[in-house]
Design a protein around this motif. Structure first.
Motif, PDB file in Angstrom:
ATOM      1  N   PRO A   1       6.278   7.293 -45.146  1.00 28.22           N
ATOM      2  CA  PRO A   1       7.348   8.296 -45.138  1.00 28.22           C
ATOM      3  C   PRO A   1       7.430   8.947 -46.519  1.00 28.22           C
ATOM      4  CG  PRO A   1       8.118   6.201 -44.257  1.00 28.22           C
ATOM      5  CD  PRO A   1       6.755   5.967 -44.829  1.00 28.22           C
ATOM      6  N   VAL A   2       7.669  10.237 -46.526  1.00 25.96           N
ATOM      7  CA  VAL A   2       7.782  10.960 -47.788  1.00 25.96           C
ATOM      8  C   VAL A   2       9.263  11.096 -48.116  1.00 25.96           C
ATOM      9  CG1 VAL A   2       7.288  13.098 -49.012  1.00 25.96           C
ATOM     10  CG2 VAL A   2       5.669  12.238 -47.309  1.00 25.96           C
ATOM     11  N   PRO A   3       9.712  10.443 -49.190  1.00 23.41           N
ATOM     12  CA  PRO A   3      11.115  10.586 -49.551  1.00 23.41           C
ATOM     13  C   PRO A   3      11.412  12.009 -50.008  1.00 23.41           C
ATOM     14  CG  PRO A   3       9.948   9.183 -51.126  1.00 23.41           C
ATOM     15  CD  PRO A   3       8.975   9.578 -50.075  1.00 23.41           C
ATOM     16  N   ALA A   4      12.611  12.461 -49.752  1.00 18.00           N
ATOM     17  CA  ALA A   4      12.990  13.823 -50.137  1.00 18.00           C
ATOM     18  C   ALA A   4      12.798  14.049 -51.631  1.00 18.00           C
ATOM     19  CB  ALA A   4      14.440  14.097 -49.735  1.00 18.00           C
ATOM     20  N   SER A   5      13.002  13.008 -52.425  1.00 18.95           N
ATOM     21  CA  SER A   5      12.864  13.161 -53.876  1.00 18.95           C
ATOM     22  C   SER A   5      11.416  13.400 -54.297  1.00 18.95           C
ATOM     23  CB  SER A   5      13.429  11.942 -54.608  1.00 18.95           C
ATOM     24  OG  SER A   5      12.795  10.771 -54.156  1.00 18.95           O
ATOM     25  N   ALA A   6      10.451  13.184 -53.404  1.00 20.33           N
ATOM     26  CA  ALA A   6       9.047  13.466 -53.710  1.00 20.33           C
ATOM     27  C   ALA A   6       8.671  14.888 -53.312  1.00 20.33           C
ATOM     28  CB  ALA A   6       8.129  12.474 -52.993  1.00 20.33           C
ATOM     29  N   GLY A   7       9.628  15.650 -52.821  1.00 24.56           N
ATOM     30  CA  GLY A   7       9.360  17.017 -52.372  1.00 24.56           C
ATOM     31  C   GLY A   7       8.799  17.919 -53.454  1.00 24.56           C
ATOM     32  N   GLY A   8       9.090  17.626 -54.707  1.00 23.23           N
ATOM     33  CA  GLY A   8       8.567  18.419 -55.811  1.00 23.23           C
ATOM     34  C   GLY A   8       7.136  18.060 -56.175  1.00 23.23           C
ATOM     35  N   GLY A   9       6.568  17.058 -55.514  1.00 25.19           N
ATOM     36  CA  GLY A   9       5.201  16.639 -55.835  1.00 25.19           C
ATOM     37  C   GLY A   9       4.404  16.279 -54.603  1.00 25.19           C
ATOM     38  N   PRO A  10       4.229  17.219 -53.675  1.00 24.99           N
ATOM     39  CA  PRO A  10       3.516  16.872 -52.438  1.00 24.99           C
ATOM     40  C   PRO A  10       2.057  16.483 -52.670  1.00 24.99           C
ATOM     41  CG  PRO A  10       3.880  19.239 -52.555  1.00 24.99           C
ATOM     42  CD  PRO A  10       4.659  18.616 -53.681  1.00 24.99           C
TER      43      PRO A  10
END
Length: 181
Positions: free
Chosen positions: A24-33
């Motif tokens: 799962p991709v945490p929302a906080s990782a949205g700046g670093g896909p």
């Protein structure tokens, strides 16, 4: 819940609980896909490498040491650290484990009384073909379904990403992009 991880906003095929394809991709990782994708890829790559290497009595990373020793012959441990961009403690443990398994031996350096040379044993030479086959199998898993052009483009992109990070290691960016303002 698995969040979309691609630029298209879709979750990778087969992703989901128990699929083993994606985290799962945490929302906080949205700046670093891209960074998150690299993390996921590295995790899966290491897992598959571990499975393939375990069959022949090695752990991930040990095969890289052996590849250099097979290619270059006996090396000082400090040279292996430099060649593999490792640290001394990790290399010491790796060499000790390879020595216990009978794949390397240490002998005094004829030119430097303080150093010892790590060299492959005859037992490791028999292992070489199996390591090469494991790496070929891993490459097949990684690049399954890619055309020759896609493989070339993927390799080029990965090399560029590596260059970017290597350059950042030499010339680190400011921790605070606003310069503390």
């Amino acid at each position: 819940m698995t969040r979309p991880t691609s630029a298209t906003g879709r979750t990778p095929a087969g992703a989901g609980p128990g699929a083993g394809v994606s985290l799962p991709v945490p929302a906080s990782a949205g700046g670093g896909p891209i960074s998150h994708a690299i993390f996921r890829l590295a995790r899966l790559h290491r897992m598959h490498a571990g499975q393939l290497l375990r069959r022949i009595g090695l752990h991930p990373g040990q095969e890289l040491v052996m590849m250099h020793l097979w290619e270059l012959g006996a090396q000082r441990q400090t040279d292996l650290v430099r060649l593999l961009d490792s640290d001394a403690a990790t290399m010491t443990r790796t060499v000790q484990r390879l020595e216990q398994a009978g794949f390397v031996r240490r002998r005094p350096s004829p030119t430097d009384k303080r150093a010892s040379l790590v060299e492959p044993t005859a037992a490791s030479l028999a292992l070489r073909r199996e390591v090469e086959q494991s790496w070929s199998r891993l490459e097949d898993l990684v690049a399954a379904g890619l055309t020759a052009d896609e493989r070339t483009a993927a390799l080029h992109t990965l090399e560029r990403l590596e260059q970017n990070l290597a350059q950042a290691s030499v010339d680190p960016p400011d921790a605070d992009p606003d310069g503390g303002k």
